[in-house]
Scaffold this active site. Structure first.
Site, PDB file in Angstrom:
ATOM      1  CB  ALA A  90     -40.772 -21.377  85.726  1.00 24.75           C
ATOM      2  CG  ASP A  91     -40.323 -21.107  92.435  1.00 30.74           C
ATOM      3  OD1 ASP A  91     -40.256 -22.346  92.593  1.00 30.74           O
ATOM      4  OD2 ASP A  91     -40.753 -20.340  93.315  1.00 30.74           O
ATOM      5  CB  THR A  92     -45.461 -20.033  90.662  1.00 32.39           C
ATOM      6  OG1 THR A  92     -45.167 -20.096  89.265  1.00 32.39           O
ATOM      7  CG2 THR A  92     -46.706 -19.179  90.874  1.00 32.39           C
ATOM      8  CB  SER A 127     -39.293 -16.035  88.402  1.00 31.42           C
ATOM      9  OG  SER A 127     -38.982 -17.340  88.865  1.00 31.42           O
TER      10      SER A 127
END
Length: 223
Positions: A90-92, A127
């Protein structure tokens, strides 16, 4: 969804690898009832640039997955091919006045980030990518949320920086921290999206990765 797929979801006893060192993501996934191991990607995130925040977080989640899968080739984790194994990355990022913000690089930047949120608002775009390491199916998506803030006193900003909190999270924004939470006016969207891992999107992508044959990653906007 077929009967076999429903059985897999209800009685899932495979392995989950969470490709993140984020304590918030680990806590959210544990709250969802999953057991998992942790493996970090150690990629150069600054080398991946995209103009749109949703494209950036998607590319970063994919890069993390690729890096971890490359490392897994040198381990025995994938030896039990009969056991479903899922990799979650994930990434933010935070978007403030149209500008993408990742983790602040220094104290000045961290202070400017938080001062900007005071009495204002910011968007969070996150994501998730779930990769079935057995079938090769890879399912991805992203969500967004808006956070509105009351005025944040300078002494609170000082305390956050002294603790090093802003340097651990995208945009220097850790919503759940006891010093930050009292100054959150409203969250439009899912709080777990702001914290780095949407529960509803994660469940959906796990279902798809378990039940669909291998394919290229597909990104879906769930906002």
């Amino acid at each position: 969804m077929g009967l076999l797929c429903i059985f897999l979801l209800i009685d899932f006893d495979g392995q989950i690898i969470l490709g993140s060192s984020s304590m918030a993501r680990q806590r959210i996934l544990a709250e969802m009832g999953y057991e998992f191991t942790i493996m970090t990607a150690d990629i150069d995130e600054k080398s991946i640039r995209k103009e749109k925040p949703e494209d950036l977080v998607t590319a970063l989640a994919e890069a993390k997955a690729n890096a971890i899968m490359a490392r897994l080739q040198h381990t025995d984790i994938l030896e039990n091919v009969a056991c479903p194994t899922l990799l979650i990355t994930a990434d933010t990022v935070v978007v403030y006045k149209g500008t993408i913000r990742e983790k602040p690089c220094n104290e000045y930047e961290a202070r400017e980030f938080i001062k900007g949120y005071s009495g204002g608002h910011a968007a969070v775009v996150g994501s998730i990518l779930v990769t079935n390491l057995n079938s090769g199916a890879s399912k991805g998506g992203w969500e967004s949320a808006e956070v509105y803030f009351h005025d944040i006193p300078n002494e609170v900003i000082d305390s956050l920086i002294d603790e090093g909190i802003p340097f651990k999270v995208a945009g220097g924004l850790m919503l759940e921290h006891p010093l930050t939470l009292p100054f959150v006016d409203a969250v439009i969207g899912a709080t777990d999206t702001v914290m780095g891992l949407s529960k509803s999107l994660t469940e959906k992508l796990i279902e798809e990765a378990l039940c669909q044959p291998g394919s290229s990653p597909r990104v879906q906007n769930m906002s």
